[in-house]
Design a protein around this motif. Sequence first.
Motif, PDB file in Angstrom:
ATOM      1  N   GLY A   1      15.044  80.457 -55.686  1.00  0.00           N
ATOM      2  CA  GLY A   1      14.536  78.928 -55.246  1.00  0.00           C
ATOM      3  C   GLY A   1      14.526  79.032 -53.793  1.00  0.00           C
ATOM      4  O   GLY A   1      13.540  78.048 -53.232  1.00  0.00           O
ATOM      5  N   ASN A   2      15.251  79.651 -53.011  1.00  0.00           N
ATOM      6  CA  ASN A   2      15.117  79.713 -51.534  1.00  0.00           C
ATOM      7  C   ASN A   2      13.662  80.494 -51.205  1.00  0.00           C
ATOM      8  O   ASN A   2      12.925  79.903 -50.402  1.00  0.00           O
ATOM      9  CB  ASN A   2      16.250  80.690 -51.064  1.00  0.00           C
ATOM     10  CG  ASN A   2      17.484  79.828 -50.895  1.00  0.00           C
ATOM     11  OD1 ASN A   2      17.478  79.000 -50.168  1.00  0.00           O
ATOM     12  ND2 ASN A   2      18.523  80.102 -51.410  1.00  0.00           N
ATOM     13  N   LEU A   3      13.489  81.593 -51.696  1.00  0.00           N
ATOM     14  CA  LEU A   3      11.883  82.118 -51.408  1.00  0.00           C
ATOM     15  C   LEU A   3      10.962  81.379 -52.256  1.00  0.00           C
ATOM     16  O   LEU A   3       9.746  81.602 -51.508  1.00  0.00           O
ATOM     17  CB  LEU A   3      12.049  83.655 -51.864  1.00  0.00           C
ATOM     18  CG  LEU A   3      12.778  84.743 -51.305  1.00  0.00           C
ATOM     19  CD1 LEU A   3      12.564  85.900 -51.358  1.00  0.00           C
ATOM     20  CD2 LEU A   3      12.682  84.532 -49.623  1.00  0.00           C
ATOM     21  N   SER A   4      11.192  80.340 -52.718  1.00  0.00           N
ATOM     22  CA  SER A   4      10.048  79.389 -53.218  1.00  0.00           C
ATOM     23  C   SER A   4       9.529  79.011 -52.099  1.00  0.00           C
ATOM     24  O   SER A   4       8.225  78.474 -52.186  1.00  0.00           O
ATOM     25  CB  SER A   4      10.590  78.800 -54.450  1.00  0.00           C
ATOM     26  OG  SER A   4      10.949  79.242 -55.729  1.00  0.00           O
ATOM     27  N   ALA A   5      10.366  78.475 -51.096  1.00  0.00           N
ATOM     28  CA  ALA A   5       9.707  77.702 -49.892  1.00  0.00           C
ATOM     29  C   ALA A   5       8.955  78.534 -49.155  1.00  0.00           C
ATOM     30  O   ALA A   5       8.128  77.972 -48.449  1.00  0.00           O
ATOM     31  CB  ALA A   5      10.897  77.312 -49.147  1.00  0.00           C
ATOM     32  N   ALA A   6       9.024  79.879 -49.315  1.00  0.00           N
ATOM     33  CA  ALA A   6       8.091  80.673 -48.513  1.00  0.00           C
ATOM     34  C   ALA A   6       6.682  81.145 -49.200  1.00  0.00           C
ATOM     35  O   ALA A   6       5.867  81.622 -48.494  1.00  0.00           O
ATOM     36  CB  ALA A   6       8.511  81.892 -48.165  1.00  0.00           C
ATOM     37  N   VAL A   7       6.607  80.755 -50.447  1.00  0.00           N
ATOM     38  CA  VAL A   7       5.539  81.011 -51.272  1.00  0.00           C
ATOM     39  C   VAL A   7       4.123  80.430 -50.814  1.00  0.00           C
ATOM     40  O   VAL A   7       3.262  81.060 -50.244  1.00  0.00           O
ATOM     41  CB  VAL A   7       5.626  80.793 -52.655  1.00  0.00           C
ATOM     42  CG1 VAL A   7       4.527  80.997 -53.505  1.00  0.00           C
ATOM     43  CG2 VAL A   7       6.769  81.937 -53.168  1.00  0.00           C
ATOM     44  N   GLY A   8       4.306  79.097 -50.708  1.00  0.00           N
ATOM     45  CA  GLY A   8       3.108  78.426 -49.992  1.00  0.00           C
ATOM     46  C   GLY A   8       2.680  78.730 -48.866  1.00  0.00           C
ATOM     47  O   GLY A   8       1.519  79.114 -48.520  1.00  0.00           O
ATOM     48  N   PRO A   9       3.428  78.987 -47.666  1.00  0.00           N
ATOM     49  CA  PRO A   9       3.162  79.261 -46.494  1.00  0.00           C
ATOM     50  C   PRO A   9       2.797  80.728 -46.446  1.00  0.00           C
ATOM     51  O   PRO A   9       1.706  81.043 -45.668  1.00  0.00           O
ATOM     52  CB  PRO A   9       4.368  79.171 -45.726  1.00  0.00           C
ATOM     53  CG  PRO A   9       5.280  78.024 -46.232  1.00  0.00           C
ATOM     54  CD  PRO A   9       4.987  78.406 -47.626  1.00  0.00           C
ATOM     55  N   CYS A  10       3.088  81.671 -47.044  1.00  0.00           N
ATOM     56  CA  CYS A  10       2.668  82.945 -47.238  1.00  0.00           C
ATOM     57  C   CYS A  10       1.433  83.182 -47.950  1.00  0.00           C
ATOM     58  O   CYS A  10       0.424  83.929 -47.624  1.00  0.00           O
ATOM     59  CB  CYS A  10       3.843  83.868 -47.856  1.00  0.00           C
ATOM     60  SG  CYS A  10       3.347  85.611 -47.902  1.00  0.00           S
ATOM     61  N   ALA A  11       1.129  82.180 -49.152  1.00  0.00           N
ATOM     62  CA  ALA A  11      -0.068  82.294 -49.735  1.00  0.00           C
ATOM     63  C   ALA A  11      -1.331  82.084 -48.812  1.00  0.00           C
ATOM     64  O   ALA A  11      -2.490  82.506 -48.682  1.00  0.00           O
ATOM     65  CB  ALA A  11      -0.139  81.252 -51.052  1.00  0.00           C
ATOM     66  N   ILE A  12      -1.080  80.998 -47.826  1.00  0.00           N
ATOM     67  CA  ILE A  12      -2.085  80.396 -46.929  1.00  0.00           C
ATOM     68  C   ILE A  12      -2.153  81.776 -45.849  1.00  0.00           C
ATOM     69  O   ILE A  12      -3.557  81.857 -45.683  1.00  0.00           O
ATOM     70  CB  ILE A  12      -1.356  79.130 -46.340  1.00  0.00           C
ATOM     71  CG1 ILE A  12      -1.493  78.006 -47.326  1.00  0.00           C
ATOM     72  CG2 ILE A  12      -2.432  78.877 -45.029  1.00  0.00           C
ATOM     73  CD1 ILE A  12      -0.734  76.745 -46.771  1.00  0.00           C
ATOM     74  N   HIS A  13      -0.891  82.147 -45.530  1.00  0.00           N
ATOM     75  CA  HIS A  13      -1.421  83.216 -44.383  1.00  0.00           C
ATOM     76  C   HIS A  13      -2.114  84.520 -45.170  1.00  0.00           C
ATOM     77  O   HIS A  13      -2.969  85.155 -44.399  1.00  0.00           O
ATOM     78  CB  HIS A  13       0.295  83.799 -44.084  1.00  0.00           C
ATOM     79  CG  HIS A  13       0.380  84.942 -43.300  1.00  0.00           C
ATOM     80  ND1 HIS A  13      -0.139  85.027 -42.170  1.00  0.00           N
ATOM     81  CD2 HIS A  13       0.581  86.050 -43.682  1.00  0.00           C
ATOM     82  CE1 HIS A  13      -0.047  86.317 -41.521  1.00  0.00           C
ATOM     83  NE2 HIS A  13       0.529  87.117 -42.718  1.00  0.00           N
ATOM     84  N   MET A  14      -1.772  84.725 -46.306  1.00  0.00           N
ATOM     85  CA  MET A  14      -2.637  85.757 -47.036  1.00  0.00           C
ATOM     86  C   MET A  14      -4.124  85.727 -47.203  1.00  0.00           C
ATOM     87  O   MET A  14      -4.773  86.523 -47.856  1.00  0.00           O
ATOM     88  CB  MET A  14      -1.863  86.232 -48.219  1.00  0.00           C
ATOM     89  CG  MET A  14      -0.355  87.019 -47.730  1.00  0.00           C
ATOM     90  SD  MET A  14       0.385  87.395 -49.407  1.00  0.00           S
ATOM     91  CE  MET A  14       1.655  88.758 -48.641  1.00  0.00           C
TER      92      MET A  14
END
Length: 392
Positions: free
Chosen positions: A105-118
């Motif tokens: 659940g914690n890394l779920s917060a990074a998925v959206g930002p990282c997907a945009i970055h990638m």
Amino acid sequence: MSKSAQLRIPATYLRGGTSKGVFFKLQDLPAPAQQAGAARDALLLRVLGSPDPYGKQIDGLGNASSSTSKAVILSRSQRPGHDVDYLFGQVAIDRPLVDWSGNCGNLSAAVGPCAIHMGLIAAARIPENGVCTLRIWQANIGKTIVAHVPITHGQVQETGDFELDGVAFPAAEVALEFMAPAAEDGAMFPTGQVLDMLDVPGVGSFQATLINAGIPTVFLNAQDLGYTGTELQRDINQDPQALARLEAIRAWAALQMGLIADLAEAAQRQHTPKIAFVAPPAGYATSSGRRVEAGAVDLLVRALSMGQLHHAMMGTAAVAIGTAAAVPGTLVNLAAGGGTRNTVCFGHPSGSLRVGAEVARVDGQWQVTKAAMSRSARILMEGMVRIPAGSF
């Protein structure tokens, strides 16, 4: 002596909530690791530096805790109505094991930002300023997560003043909604009851709430374990007998929840279920020395991940806490004072966290529509991770 060259694999290292992990774009992985299986597991183990008999992950990117020994694989979603597919691997530290049985659940917060970055999100989906709302398919558990990612000048806004207990520095807030987080292939309460008696041979019998929402979790009363609910990591993690007792309880709970068919399977399923203990509100000093007063929280919760007391709270366990708190008669609900509620603020070793959940009783079964909470995320490093050729 082997003198093979090192492979270079594009990767991004992120903090999400109170966890850190190495994120990969699926298409950037070597061909053998683009499919689930032994090659993928071996690659991720080598990246994180596991298995390490010294328990330090010195020769990898892991930081010797369950919160930092994590890997994520992202790709454009193949699921209708979704933007990105998200696969999470919990990498063991001292064993050659990658557990794919649950979400982080914690890394779920990074998925959206990282997907945009990638570059996984079409430019047309990203506003110049405002919030980019992304629908994430969590592939481990087959669930939808909605992430609300702040955007400034067409880029993810990572800095800000949102404070998250367990993280030293403020950042931008990422609001998350975990849609229908209970298991679809079984009841939210696997035994059909909100309160069970869990018999653990050689250890004892305990009242327990067994729930599958966010992540399978067994909740116990702190008092029944001889605890107060104000414990910090050193109080549990430096006590081998306590850890062994809690692991035995967790294993028998997994069996009672139908997650495993044989008790021996629990050793290979460390990520799920989680085990947590609850207590009514009480004042305590956090791991940073800050004081949390009894009146500031609804209850206290301490949870273990991968056999160790967590320094704060796993995001998926927070979903389970919020959901259980909303159902009258669970141990979580009773510790919070009982009654009906759709939000709860709980104290954990690093501070407190508020989580909300919407539940309803349908045809005699409890169902949860969604759970919501806010976290933050930040890219720490990007570039190439290197591992020796022949590692997978």
